[in-house]
Enzyme design. Structure first.
Site, PDB file in Angstrom:
ATOM      1  CB  CYS A  56      32.806  45.810  74.192  1.00  0.00           C
ATOM      2  SG  CYS A  56      31.883  47.307  74.600  1.00  0.00           S
TER       3      CYS A  56
ATOM      4  CB  CYS B 131      34.009  49.378  73.710  1.00  0.00           C
ATOM      5  SG  CYS B 131      33.150  48.951  75.222  1.00  0.00           S
ATOM      6  CG  ASP B 132      36.425  47.621  71.192  1.00  0.00           C
ATOM      7  OD1 ASP B 132      36.827  48.614  71.807  1.00  0.00           O
ATOM      8  OD2 ASP B 132      36.431  46.478  71.667  1.00  0.00           O
TER       9      ASP B 132
END
Ligand code: NAP
Length: 547
Positions: A365, A368-369
């Protein structure tokens, strides 16, 4: 500082005026005081200090019972509550042990909102099933949930932990750690993808879980993947249960309810499916460019005008017979039809080191990261639309990204491929990742050039993987739904599967796997279900029965 002294004027708020209006209608009705303590130390994380001040002040201005206290580390309360990270927000610290480390920006705003509401209601809002399990916890749990502002999965996990800390304050304490504001803490726990949950410094979950699975993991102190609910859960009768809250499921819900079908949507993870983690969408008609999460928010708001969405709830079983029974982690639906819009899950590379370093440098992701890898060297593995879109996103958030692709041409649309070369993102062609190596976290990858047949290692901080998706057909298989040779759900033109009353739509059916096709399939399936419920074809064709 009291609300009347709140210097936050309407125009300065980071919350848009229309959202302020909606929030005020909720926050101003909270029956109990919500004491919030914001601790900051000048010179330590100043950007986040400022952001935290702006956000909590904006919130405090929207509810008469929200009491905001701002103080620095010299204050005696900082010592009393052992605050040593700036910024730290404590929520009703005389009653609960709940703190947010960082500034609750972006998606984390949802966590802040839930915290304020639940504390203002003095209610954990845990499901009956969760309450029964939490009763069994009889020793302290110090919970840490690592999250980031760009992670749509994070609030679900943080909120489950929040509910646990409210339900059992004598034993459960919670720290929600924003990894961008606290990279050292993230490093200490090797938490390089979010959400990650620790209890008493033991990793108990990677990724978001349905609430009941989180509570079970917290009780057992080990990640749990199966939750079997009690048989006496609430019974709900309706016409249609849609499994999956991605574009197909949400569109089907809008169409079904507008046709007059009493419908529910059940989604175990974040709403929107893969679109929620797509950095940018450029081919959804009507929008030249729109963030995937922004598009999902519009879809969800539209669907919520019509349908109840049971989010964070998992369908654990479906039985056909006298009608259809859908068993979730919290209730049983007695229904006439089920639409499987379960989407797809990311494919694994399948090389040594991948699962070991998952969450510790290996991630699926980028939204997200990605921000955690600003200034660091990463590779993006894949050559399709997802890999190229996400490589561009990583480049834009300041990561030093190289695309690694196993062939000499990209599969992505030409438009995207051109962006890649104009951003000067290096590509390693004909290159395969053979192994991911490191100690606590990823240190290097072993690469193999399949033309020269040479191998070499490349020092790296992160491995992002976007090599396609596999259809999520677990429930379908359990039910006996026929699959195609490629493993997708086999269905006819009306989206009927081989089992009467069970339909499918979206990526789980295969095909082009575009947002716009998923939306179209959802609409088609809903209209077909409506027609079939009025004229049940299985009653008209001898030999076919729902039982
Ligand atoms: P994809 O189109 O299937 O591409 C997967 C890529 O990963 C391919 O380049 C493939 O290489 C490579 N790959 C597969 N297995 C591999 C392995 N074991 N090792 C190394 N490389 C491997 O997947 P995607 O990019 O995730 O896209 C999935 C679907 O979603 C597509 O239909 C795409 O168009 C769609 N999508 C739509 C949107 C949108 O609607 N806006 C956005 C993103 C994605 P080869 O090329 O050699 O096969």
């Amino acid at each position: 500082m009291t609300n009347s002294e709140n210097p936050y004027s309407h125009s300065q708020s980071p919350i848009p005026p229309e959202v302020q209006h909606q929030l005020r209608s909720v926050l101003d009705q909270l029956p109990h005081p919500v004491p919030l303590y914001l601790f900051t130390k000048e010179g330590q994380n100043d950007i986040y200090n400022q952001a935290a001040k702006e956000i909590v002040r904006a919130f405090a201005g929207l509810g008469r019972n929200i009491e905001l206290h701002e103080m620095d580390f010299d204050h005696e309360l900082a010592q009393k509550w052992q605050v040593d990270i700036s910024p730290t927000i404590l929520f009703d610290p005389e009653r609960y042990s709940i703190r947010f480390l960082g500034a609750p920006m972006g998606e984390e705003g949802r966590t802040l909102l839930e915290a304020v509401v639940l504390i203002g209601l003095r209610s954990s809002n845990l499901s009956e099933q969760s309450l029964k399990m939490i009763e069994k916890i009889d020793s302290p749990r110090v919970v840490k949930v690592f999250s980031s502002p760009t992670c749509p999965y994070c609030p679900q996990q943080a909120v489950s932990a929040l509910k646990a800390a409210i339900a059992k304050p004598e034993l459960i304490s919670l720290e929600i750690v924003d990894i961008q504001a606290n990279p050292n803490l993230a490093d200490l726990y090797s938490a390089h993808s979010v959400p990650q949950t620790f209890a008493n410094d033991t990793l108990i979950a990677q990724g978001a879980q349905p609430e009941e699975l989180f509570i079970l993991s917290l009780q057992k102190m080990e990640e749990q993947t199966v939750f079997i609910p009690d048989i006496d859960t609430e019974l709900v009768e309706n016409d249609l249960v849609i499994v999956g809250g991605g574009p197909a499921g949400l569109t089907a819900a809008i169409y079904a309810v507008r046709s007059g079908l009493n419908t529910a949507v059940v989604e175990r993870d974040t709403l929107g499916g893969q679109v929620a983690i797509t950095p940018l969408v450029e081919n959804y008609p009507g929008f030249t460019q729109v963030g995937g999460k922004a598009l999902v928010d519009l879809l969800v708001s539209h669907a919520l005008e019509y349908v109840t969405i049971f989010q964070g709830e998992e369908v654990v079983d479906i039985e056909t017979g006298e009608g259809i029974t859908v068993l979730t982690s919290r209730r049983r639906f007695k229904t006439k039809a089920v639409l499987l819009a379960t989407g797809a899950t990311h494919k694994l590379l399948g090389v040594p080191g991948e699962s070991h370093f998952s969450g510790r440098g290996v991630t699926y992701c980028s939204t997200c990261d990605g921000p955690l890898f600003k200034g660091k060297k990463v590779i993006m593995v894949g050559g399709g639309n997802s890999a190229v879109t996400e490589a561009l996103y990583l480049h834009n958030v300041g990561a030093d990204v190289t695309l690694v692709h196993r062939r000499d041409t990209l599969r992505s649309q030409e438009h995207l491929s051109k962006y890649l070369s104009s951003a000067n993102i290096p590509v390693l062609w004909n290159t395969e990742v053979k192994e991911i190596q490191g100690e606590e976290k990823v240190r290097e990858v072993l690469l193999y050039d399949n033309v020269t047949q040479e191998s070499r290692t490349l020092p790296i901080d992160g491995v992002f993987i976007a090599i396609g998706y596999l259809p999520a057909v677990g429930l379908a298989q359990k039910l006996g739904v026929e699959l195609t040779a490629d493993g997708f759900i086999k269905r006819d033109e009306q989206h009927r599967t081989n089992i009467p009353g069970i339909y499918s739509a979206g990526d789980v059916e295969g095909g082009y796997k575009q947002i716009v096709t998923a939306v179209g399939q959802g609409a088609e399936a809903a209209m077909s279900i409506y027609e079939d419920l009025i004229h049940p074809y299985w009653l008209e064709q001898p030999g076919i029965s729902t039982s």
